[in-house]
Structure formats: C-alpha cells, structure tokens
Design a protein around this motif. Structure first.
Motif, PDB file in Angstrom:
ATOM      1  N   GLN A  27     -12.297  -0.653 -29.419  1.00 31.89           N
ATOM      2  CA  GLN A  27     -12.438  -1.521 -28.255  1.00 31.89           C
ATOM      3  C   GLN A  27     -11.418  -1.234 -27.157  1.00 31.89           C
ATOM      4  OE1 GLN A  27     -10.272  -5.716 -28.545  1.00 31.89           O
ATOM      5  NE2 GLN A  27     -11.943  -5.598 -29.995  1.00 31.89           N
ATOM      6  N   ASP A  28     -10.361  -0.459 -27.440  1.00 27.45           N
ATOM      7  CA  ASP A  28      -9.372  -0.142 -26.404  1.00 27.45           C
ATOM      8  C   ASP A  28      -8.686   1.173 -26.766  1.00 27.45           C
ATOM      9  OD1 ASP A  28      -7.099  -0.729 -28.176  1.00 27.45           O
ATOM     10  OD2 ASP A  28      -7.753  -2.798 -27.974  1.00 27.45           O
ATOM     11  N   MET A  58     -16.025   9.090 -34.529  1.00 24.84           N
ATOM     12  CA  MET A  58     -15.401   8.358 -33.434  1.00 24.84           C
ATOM     13  C   MET A  58     -16.285   8.404 -32.189  1.00 24.84           C
ATOM     14  SD  MET A  58     -12.640   7.050 -34.638  1.00 24.84           S
ATOM     15  CE  MET A  58     -11.858   6.489 -33.135  1.00 24.84           C
ATOM     16  N   GLY A  59     -16.626   7.224 -31.666  1.00 23.09           N
ATOM     17  CA  GLY A  59     -17.455   7.126 -30.475  1.00 23.09           C
ATOM     18  C   GLY A  59     -16.644   6.653 -29.283  1.00 23.09           C
ATOM     19  N   PRO A  60     -17.305   6.313 -28.186  1.00 21.67           N
ATOM     20  CA  PRO A  60     -16.586   5.874 -26.974  1.00 21.67           C
ATOM     21  C   PRO A  60     -16.018   4.462 -27.133  1.00 21.67           C
ATOM     22  CG  PRO A  60     -18.940   5.654 -26.666  1.00 21.67           C
ATOM     23  CD  PRO A  60     -18.754   6.329 -27.997  1.00 21.67           C
ATOM     24  N   LEU A  61     -15.175   4.075 -26.194  1.00 18.62           N
ATOM     25  CA  LEU A  61     -14.637   2.716 -26.194  1.00 18.62           C
ATOM     26  C   LEU A  61     -15.757   1.725 -25.900  1.00 18.62           C
ATOM     27  CD1 LEU A  61     -11.290   3.098 -24.179  1.00 18.62           C
ATOM     28  CD2 LEU A  61     -11.702   3.433 -26.617  1.00 18.62           C
ATOM     29  N   ALA A  62     -15.761   0.620 -26.634  1.00 21.96           N
ATOM     30  CA  ALA A  62     -16.769  -0.433 -26.394  1.00 21.96           C
ATOM     31  C   ALA A  62     -16.216  -1.749 -26.931  1.00 21.96           C
ATOM     32  CB  ALA A  62     -18.080  -0.090 -27.088  1.00 21.96           C
ATOM     33  N   SER A 110      -6.297   1.156 -29.895  1.00 26.09           N
ATOM     34  CA  SER A 110      -7.024   1.196 -31.165  1.00 26.09           C
ATOM     35  C   SER A 110      -7.612   2.582 -31.409  1.00 26.09           C
ATOM     36  CB  SER A 110      -8.149   0.149 -31.159  1.00 26.09           C
ATOM     37  OG  SER A 110      -7.623  -1.157 -31.086  1.00 26.09           O
ATOM     38  N   ASP A 111      -8.124   3.201 -30.345  1.00 24.93           N
ATOM     39  CA  ASP A 111      -8.694   4.536 -30.458  1.00 24.93           C
ATOM     40  C   ASP A 111      -7.647   5.532 -30.982  1.00 24.93           C
ATOM     41  OD1 ASP A 111     -10.880   6.488 -29.820  1.00 24.93           O
ATOM     42  OD2 ASP A 111      -9.335   7.277 -28.489  1.00 24.93           O
ATOM     43  N   GLN A 112      -6.441   5.473 -30.429  1.00 25.61           N
ATOM     44  CA  GLN A 112      -5.386   6.397 -30.863  1.00 25.61           C
ATOM     45  C   GLN A 112      -4.989   6.143 -32.321  1.00 25.61           C
ATOM     46  OE1 GLN A 112      -2.384   5.609 -27.927  1.00 25.61           O
ATOM     47  NE2 GLN A 112      -3.487   6.680 -26.308  1.00 25.61           N
ATOM     48  N   ARG A 113      -4.881   4.878 -32.707  1.00 24.91           N
ATOM     49  CA  ARG A 113      -4.454   4.560 -34.079  1.00 24.91           C
ATOM     50  C   ARG A 113      -5.525   4.952 -35.100  1.00 24.91           C
ATOM     51  NH1 ARG A 113      -3.255  -0.468 -30.987  1.00 24.91           N
ATOM     52  NH2 ARG A 113      -1.225   0.000 -30.072  1.00 24.91           N
TER      53      ARG A 113
END
Length: 436
Positions: free
Chosen positions: A186-187, A205-209, A190-193
C-alpha cells in the motif's frame, strides 16, 4: 516446514483445549460475540453457498471496510461468485452486517489452532484467499498451501516495527510471504520491506495499491440528517469522529471555551459505542451538558455535546459537520483513522500527532492543504477557533480535500486488473504469474 513453524503448530494445537474458556472471558469484556464464539473455533455459522467462493480476510473495521469496493465489484462482474469475509472484532461484524451486499457473508476468523483452521477450511473450501494488510497467521497460511488454494496479499502494510520483529523469525516469514501469488503493497515503505523479505526481483510483487484510498461514500439517511439539521440550526457543528478512550475528554476540554462561549455543538462519535455510558459520565463530571443519541435525546440549545453512540450513521454526521476532528490520533497505539471518509464528503480534517497507520495518505493531505495536524490540546483549541473565525479558509480546505479524494479513483481499477487472473475459472497459473 521450519522448526519454528513446527514448534508453533504444536503449541497452538495444545492451546486449542483452553481456547473456549479464554473466548468466554473475552466475551465477558465485550471483546467477542458470545453468540458466535464457535466461529472462532472454526465451526461455521452459515452453510457454504454452491459456487465459486472468494475468501477475503481483514482483521478489523478499517481493513474490512476498505475491501468493500473490491467485493462489490467482484460480485457485480461475476454473478455466480460468492464472497466470504472474515474479521476478528465485534465492531467490524456489526458494521459489515449493515453494509455487505448480497452473496457476501461474514464470519469471525478462526483462531490459528490447527483444529480450528481445519474445520474452517473443510467447511468453506475457498477457491481463492485474499488477505488485506498484514493479519497473517502461520497455520492458516500453510493449510491453504497444502490444499492448493492460491492466496494474495492486497494493500499490504508492513511497518518498520513489524519488519524489525520479523528478523527474529526471518526464515519463517520469508517462507510465508513467498507463498503469496500476488502482493500489492500500500505504500513505498511497505514495498521496500516486503522486497527485503521476498527478494527485489520477486515475481509476485505488484504495483502500489492502497485499498483505503478507494472507499465508497459513507451512506446517508436524508430523513435523519434533515431532522438533525433542523435541530442544529444556527450552531457551528464540530464532529469528533471515531474516538477512543481518553479522547472524548481530551477533545471536549480542548474545545471547552468554544462550546461554552460560542454555542457550538460537539458531536462525539465513539469508535466503540459500547463505551457510551462511561463517556457520558466522564463528560458530565466536567460540567458538560450531554444528549445521547441511543437514548433518543435530542440536543437542546443548552447542550454542549451530542453523544452519537450508534453504528452506521457516521456518514450522516460527516455531512452535518462544519469541522471534523479525526480521532484515534490523540491517544497512543491507535495510529489514526481514515481521513478519506471525510474527504470524499467534502470535509477537511484536523488530526492529532499519532497517525502512523495513515502516514502516506496524510502526507498528501497536508501537502495539499486538506488536513491540519495539531500536537496537543491547546493547539487544537487554537486551530478550531481560528477556523471558526475564518470560514473561507475552512471551505477552501474542504474543497481541496474532496478534489484529492477524487484523484484516488483509479486505484480500484488497478486492484481489479491484478486480481482478475487469479479468480476462479480464470485460467492457468502462468497467466496469473505473468500479470504479477
């Protein structure tokens, strides 16, 4: 299976024997529904519908409500589908009972004991499991894998604190996370972690949503709203939305001078209305005159505070408010509540300092001028008085908030496009992998 997971499964299997007693103790403290305790033990409260079943899980109110637009879209586009949604809190169950569409059923999530998980999955036999944010349970996830049920993690929110805790059981968490066929963070944090856990080049892994940015307008009740509007006529209405313990007194005392000297009315809408009696006593002990909605009190001219201790009417109160204070941000360990619920209805918000659950959304609102952050009680009173004295500035903020909320409308299409390859009957697994 890792050693950690084996030990965890054994411990939870033993725990199952005492779980009923612990659930009854929680029910006595209004933390469980005594009529539905069996659901927490995996015993179903409804028959499984015949047809493809998508299971959506979110731990509480925020997560489950954020999933409603997806559920509605899913059922609209797939008339033979059914949705099972599970949560773990009584408040979320009450709200969902009013807002779930046809062909969607709510159940309490099973405890993560092997016995409860087995009974739950044997009965519901989901064709797809969609987890919202971060309520992940090892026995449940591994049981889905053994049954070949694909699982997705949507609007994944992994805080720095959670990520740090995972390092103690890194191998186990990597195993569980890599089992998700699709992850939509969602951000960026979070994506990096998550990428640190599953690998930078992980295919899932998909896009931010962020599902919380695509909520629908909270429902209105025109008849109730007009009756209250007539009752409030001529008064400035300030709404303190989704308050938690200590916040009612905190906000009321911050606004005390405004309430006593200008005739403004403070509506207090507690997150958990079951606390209403205690809230009223606390406020009356401070000399405030309180009217209570569940007792059919109507606020008189001399009323300082209208205690809106009902569920499902927040949309009415947002529409009536001249000014909105989003609570859950003036007490510790709550992390704020969804400011976009107010923004979609054209209301800017005032928030306290504790908003870690909504950092990414609030950052956009602060930058745009659609939200105001205060650090303490005195600053809250000062800001509220300033906005009353400058209504044009408040109206500008309201307009900006609504425009910002409308900008997030494309997120639903992104989520649905990435879910589609995984839906029952959508084709081979490699199609899904390609889309991720």
């Amino acid at each position: 299976m890792t050693l950690t997971l084996s030990l965890y499964a054994a411990a939870m299997k033993a725990f199952h024997a005492i779980a009923p007693n612990l659930l009854w103790h929680r029910a006595a403290r209004n933390k469980e529904d005594p009529a539905r305790l069996n659901e927490r033990l995996g015993i179903p409260g409804h028959p499984r519908p015949d047809g493809p079943l998508v299971w959506v899980h979110g731990v509480s109110v925020g997560e489950s409500l954020s999933a409603l637009p997806v559920i509605n879209q899913l059922l609209t586009e797939n008339p033979d589908f059914y949705v099972l949604i599970t949560t773990a809190t009584t408040t979320s169950a009450e709200i969902l009972s009013q807002r779930l569409p046809e062909r969607a059923v709510h159940q309490y999530a099973p405890l993560d004991t092997p016995q409860a998980v087995t009974k739950f999955l044997d009965h519901w036999r989901p064709d797809l499991a969609v987890f919202i944010e971060s309520d992940l349970w090892p026995n449940l996830l591994t049981a889905l894998d053994r049954r070949g049920v694909r699982r997705l993690l949507v609007s994944a929110r992994i805080t720095a604190k959670t990520h740090a805790g995972w390092q103690n059981i890194r191998r186990l968490m990597q195993l569980l996370l890599k089992g998700f066929a699709l992850i939509l963070p969602q951000d960026t944090g979070s994506d990096q972690r998550l990428r640190d856990m599953v690998g930078d080049d992980a295919e899932q892994m998909g896009p931010l949503a962020n599902l919380k940015t695509i909520g629908t307008l909270l429902p209105d009740d025109e008849k109730k709203r007009e009756a209250l509007e007539a009752q409030f006529a001529g008064r400035t209405v300030i709404l303190a939305a989704s308050t938690h313990p200590t916040e009612e007194v905190y906000i009321a005392t911050a606004l005390e001078e405004i309430l006593r000297q200008t005739g403004a009315l403070l509506i207090v809408a507690p997150r958990h209305p079951v606390r209403a009696e205690a809230i009223r006593l606390d406020l009356e002990a401070l000399g405030f005159r309180v009217a209570q909605r569940s007792k059919l009190d109507m606020p008189a001219e001399a009323t300082h505070i209208y205690l809106a201790d009902t569920l499902g009417e927040l949309g009415v109160f947002f529409r009536l408010a001249d000014m909105v204070i989003m609570a859950g941000s003036f007490s510790e360990k709550i992390g704020g509540h969804n400011p976009l619920e107010a923004a979609r209805l054209g209301k800017a918000v005032i928030t306290g300092p504790d908003l870690y659950n909504w950092d990414a959304v609030y950052d956009q609102m602060f930058d745009a001028g659609a939200a105001f952050k205060v650090s303490g009680r005195q600053e809250l009173g000062f800001l509220a008085q300033g906005l009353i004295d400058n209504p044009a500035a408040l109206l500008d903020a309201h307009r900006i908030a609504q425009a910002l909320a409308q900008r997030e409308a494309g997120t639903l299409e992104t989520v649905m496009a990435h879910l589609k390859p995984f839906l029952p009957g959508s084709g081979p697994t490699d199609e899904a992998a390609d889309a991720a």
